[in-house]
Scaffold this motif. Structure first.
Motif, mmCIF file in Angstrom:
data_model
loop_
_atom_site.group_PDB
_atom_site.id
_atom_site.type_symbol
_atom_site.label_atom_id
_atom_site.label_comp_id
_atom_site.label_asym_id
_atom_site.label_seq_id
_atom_site.Cartn_x
_atom_site.Cartn_y
_atom_site.Cartn_z
ATOM 1 N N ARG A 1 -0.944 13.467 6.957
ATOM 2 C CA ARG A 1 -1.862 14.474 6.432
ATOM 3 C C ARG A 1 -2.622 13.966 5.205
ATOM 4 O O ARG A 1 -3.088 14.722 4.362
ATOM 5 N N GLY A 2 -2.722 12.637 5.130
ATOM 6 C CA GLY A 2 -3.534 12.044 4.064
ATOM 7 C C GLY A 2 -3.010 12.333 2.665
ATOM 8 O O GLY A 2 -3.782 12.347 1.705
ATOM 9 N N LEU A 3 -1.704 12.545 2.541
ATOM 10 C CA LEU A 3 -1.118 12.878 1.230
ATOM 11 C C LEU A 3 -0.960 11.631 0.368
ATOM 12 O O LEU A 3 -0.238 10.714 0.727
ATOM 13 N N ARG A 4 -1.637 11.606 -0.769
ATOM 14 C CA ARG A 4 -1.444 10.502 -1.707
ATOM 15 C C ARG A 4 -0.591 10.984 -2.874
ATOM 16 O O ARG A 4 -0.881 12.008 -3.484
ATOM 17 N N THR A 5 0.461 10.204 -3.204
ATOM 18 C CA THR A 5 1.250 10.510 -4.395
ATOM 19 C C THR A 5 0.736 9.678 -5.573
ATOM 20 O O THR A 5 1.037 9.973 -6.715
ATOM 21 N N GLY A 6 -0.011 8.626 -5.270
ATOM 22 C CA GLY A 6 -0.527 7.737 -6.301
ATOM 23 C C GLY A 6 -2.039 7.642 -6.205
ATOM 24 O O GLY A 6 -2.660 8.367 -5.425
ATOM 25 N N ASP B 1 -9.803 3.273 -3.469
ATOM 26 C CA ASP B 1 -11.262 3.369 -3.341
ATOM 27 C C ASP B 1 -11.909 4.004 -4.564
ATOM 28 O O ASP B 1 -13.110 3.820 -4.803
ATOM 29 N N THR B 2 -11.133 4.780 -5.333
ATOM 30 C CA THR B 2 -11.732 5.482 -6.469
ATOM 31 C C THR B 2 -11.062 5.106 -7.790
ATOM 32 O O THR B 2 -11.396 5.656 -8.842
ATOM 33 N N LEU B 3 -10.095 4.175 -7.731
ATOM 34 C CA LEU B 3 -9.378 3.773 -8.944
ATOM 35 C C LEU B 3 -10.323 3.029 -9.884
ATOM 36 O O LEU B 3 -11.021 2.111 -9.469
ATOM 37 N N ASN B 4 -10.362 3.452 -11.134
ATOM 38 C CA ASN B 4 -11.226 2.780 -12.103
ATOM 39 C C ASN B 4 -10.421 1.690 -12.799
ATOM 40 O O ASN B 4 -9.554 1.966 -13.598
ATOM 41 N N SER C 1 -2.186 -11.186 10.576
ATOM 42 C CA SER C 1 -0.821 -11.630 10.249
ATOM 43 C C SER C 1 -0.464 -11.396 8.780
ATOM 44 O O SER C 1 0.200 -12.221 8.152
ATOM 45 N N ILE C 2 -0.932 -10.275 8.229
ATOM 46 C CA ILE C 2 -0.585 -9.884 6.856
ATOM 47 C C ILE C 2 0.573 -8.896 6.945
ATOM 48 O O ILE C 2 0.497 -7.902 7.690
ATOM 49 N N ALA C 3 1.662 -9.140 6.219
ATOM 50 C CA ALA C 3 2.784 -8.189 6.219
ATOM 51 C C ALA C 3 2.367 -6.919 5.475
ATOM 52 O O ALA C 3 1.694 -6.981 4.445
ATOM 53 N N THR C 4 2.764 -5.767 6.025
ATOM 54 C CA THR C 4 2.496 -4.487 5.374
ATOM 55 C C THR C 4 3.732 -4.083 4.592
ATOM 56 O O THR C 4 4.815 -3.942 5.154
ATOM 57 N N GLU C 5 3.581 -3.912 3.258
ATOM 58 C CA GLU C 5 4.686 -3.439 2.430
ATOM 59 C C GLU C 5 4.350 -2.037 1.940
ATOM 60 O O GLU C 5 3.254 -1.797 1.444
ATOM 61 N N ALA C 6 5.303 -1.111 2.107
ATOM 62 C CA ALA C 6 5.082 0.282 1.717
ATOM 63 C C ALA C 6 5.469 0.494 0.263
ATOM 64 O O ALA C 6 6.560 0.112 -0.143
ATOM 65 N N TRP C 7 4.578 1.105 -0.514
ATOM 66 C CA TRP C 7 5.064 1.624 -1.806
ATOM 67 C C TRP C 7 5.180 3.136 -1.719
ATOM 68 O O TRP C 7 4.515 3.775 -0.898
ATOM 69 N N SER C 8 6.059 3.685 -2.551
ATOM 70 C CA SER C 8 6.473 5.094 -2.409
ATOM 71 C C SER C 8 6.778 5.422 -0.941
ATOM 72 O O SER C 8 6.209 6.361 -0.377
ATOM 73 N N PRO C 9 7.691 4.656 -0.335
ATOM 74 C CA PRO C 9 7.922 4.785 1.116
ATOM 75 C C PRO C 9 8.499 6.142 1.522
ATOM 76 O O PRO C 9 8.419 6.504 2.697
ATOM 77 N N LEU C 10 9.083 6.871 0.553
ATOM 78 C CA LEU C 10 9.587 8.227 0.840
ATOM 79 C C LEU C 10 8.616 9.275 0.291
ATOM 80 O O LEU C 10 8.972 10.449 0.186
ATOM 81 N N ALA C 11 7.411 8.866 -0.058
ATOM 82 C CA ALA C 11 6.443 9.760 -0.729
ATOM 83 C C ALA C 11 7.086 10.402 -1.957
ATOM 84 O O ALA C 11 6.858 11.563 -2.270
ATOM 85 N N GLN C 12 7.924 9.599 -2.649
ATOM 86 C CA GLN C 12 8.674 10.067 -3.833
ATOM 87 C C GLN C 12 9.470 11.325 -3.509
ATOM 88 O O GLN C 12 9.672 12.187 -4.361
ATOM 89 N N GLY C 13 9.909 11.433 -2.271
ATOM 90 C CA GLY C 13 10.740 12.572 -1.847
ATOM 91 C C GLY C 13 9.959 13.692 -1.187
ATOM 92 O O GLY C 13 10.543 14.593 -0.590
ATOM 93 N N ILE D 1 0.850 -1.201 0.000
ATOM 94 C CA ILE D 1 0.000 0.000 0.000
ATOM 95 C C ILE D 1 0.880 1.244 0.000
ATOM 96 O O ILE D 1 2.030 1.190 0.449
ATOM 97 N N GLU D 2 0.347 2.364 -0.499
ATOM 98 C CA GLU D 2 1.087 3.617 -0.364
ATOM 99 C C GLU D 2 1.183 3.945 1.117
ATOM 100 O O GLU D 2 0.170 3.984 1.826
ATOM 101 N N LEU D 3 2.393 4.175 1.588
ATOM 102 C CA LEU D 3 2.603 4.344 3.032
ATOM 103 C C LEU D 3 3.897 5.105 3.286
ATOM 104 O O LEU D 3 4.970 4.719 2.802
ATOM 105 N N HIS D 4 3.779 6.223 3.994
ATOM 106 C CA HIS D 4 4.921 7.069 4.351
ATOM 107 C C HIS D 4 4.446 8.003 5.452
ATOM 108 O O HIS D 4 3.238 7.985 5.796
ATOM 109 N N PRO D 5 5.308 8.838 6.031
ATOM 110 C CA PRO D 5 4.863 9.646 7.168
ATOM 111 C C PRO D 5 3.681 10.575 6.858
ATOM 112 O O PRO D 5 2.922 10.924 7.773
ATOM 113 N N ALA D 6 3.492 10.957 5.621
ATOM 114 C CA ALA D 6 2.361 11.839 5.286
ATOM 115 C C ALA D 6 1.088 11.056 4.950
ATOM 116 O O ALA D 6 0.040 11.656 4.704
ATOM 117 N N LEU D 7 1.163 9.710 4.936
ATOM 118 C CA LEU D 7 -0.014 8.838 4.708
ATOM 119 C C LEU D 7 0.235 7.546 5.496
ATOM 120 O O LEU D 7 0.813 6.593 4.977
#
Ligand SMILES: NC(=O)c1ccc[n+]([C@@H]2O[C@H](COP(=O)([O-])OP(=O)(O)OC[C@H]3O[C@@H](n4cnc5c(N)ncnc54)[C@H](OP(=O)(O)O)[C@@H]3O)[C@@H](O)[C@H]2O)c1
Length: 122
Positions: free
Chosen positions: A110-115, A119-122, A30-42, A11-17
Motif C-alpha cells: 500500500r505504498g507505506l513509507r516509514t522513512g 525521490d524527494t529527499l533533500n 544481478s544487484i542484491a536487494t537488501e531491505a531496510w526497515s524489513p518489518l516496517a518498524q512493526g 531500500i525500504e522494503l516490507h509487505p506494505a512497500l
C-alpha cells in the motif's frame, strides 16, 4: 553516470512497500536487494492476513514477514533490542510459505513509507 554496477542496493522494503519495479531492475542487473526497515518498524505485524498465516504455521507475524523476504531472495536484517525477538527473528529457516501465502502477502502493498522517499529527499 558510471559503468560500475552496484553489488547491493539497500531500500525500504516490507509487505506494505514491496518495490516490485526496483526489485525487477535489481534482478536484471544481478544487484542484491537488501531491505531496510524489513518489518516496517512493526507497522505490518498487526495485518490480519499476516496474523492468519502466522497462526496457521504456529509462528509469529514477524517470522512470517522475514520468511517472505527470504523467499523473495531479499537480504534481510531486522533490528531488535529484545533478546527473545532476536532469537525469534533468526528462527525462520525451518518452515516455508506456500505459493498461495506468498501471493496473499503480495497483495498487501500500500505504498507505506516509514522513512524518507529518495525521490524527494533533500
Ligand atoms: N539505509 C537506511 O536509510 C536505513 C533506514 C532505516 C533502517 N535501516 C537499517 O535497517 C535495520 C532495521 O530497520 P528498523 O530498525 O528501522 O526497522 P525494523 O527492523 O523493520 O523494525 C524494528 C522494530 O520492530 C520491532 N521488532 C523486531 N523484531 C520483532 C519481533 N520479532 N516481533 C515484534 N516486534 C519486533 C523492534 O522492537 P524492539 O527493538 O523493541 O524489540 C523495533 O521496534 C536497522 O538496523 C538499520 O540498519 C537503514
Amino acid at each position: 553516470s558510471s559503468d560500475l554496477v552496484p553489488a547491493v542496493n539497500q531500500i525500504e522494503l516490507h509487505p506494505a512497500l514491496q518495490q516490485r519495479e526496483l526489485r525487477e531492475l535489481h534482478a536484471a542487473h544481478s544487484i542484491a536487494t537488501e531491505a531496510w526497515s524489513p518489518l516496517a518498524q512493526g507497522a505490518v505485524l498487526a495485518e490480519p492476513a499476516i496474523a492468519d498465516i502466522a497462526a496457521r504455521h504456529g509462528r509469529s507475524p514477524a517470522q512470517v514477514v522475514l520468511r517472505w523476504h527470504l523467499q523473495l531472495g531479499n537480504v534481510v536484517i531486522p533490528k531488535s533490542v529484545t533478546p527473545a525477538r532476536i532469537r525469534e527473528n533468526i528462527d525462520v529457516f525451518d518452515f516455508a510459505l506456500s505459493a498461495e501465502e506468498m501471493s496473499a502477502l503480495g497483495g498487501l502493498d500500500r505504498g507505506l513509507r516509514t522513512g524518507p522517499d529518495p525521490d524527494t529527499l533533500n
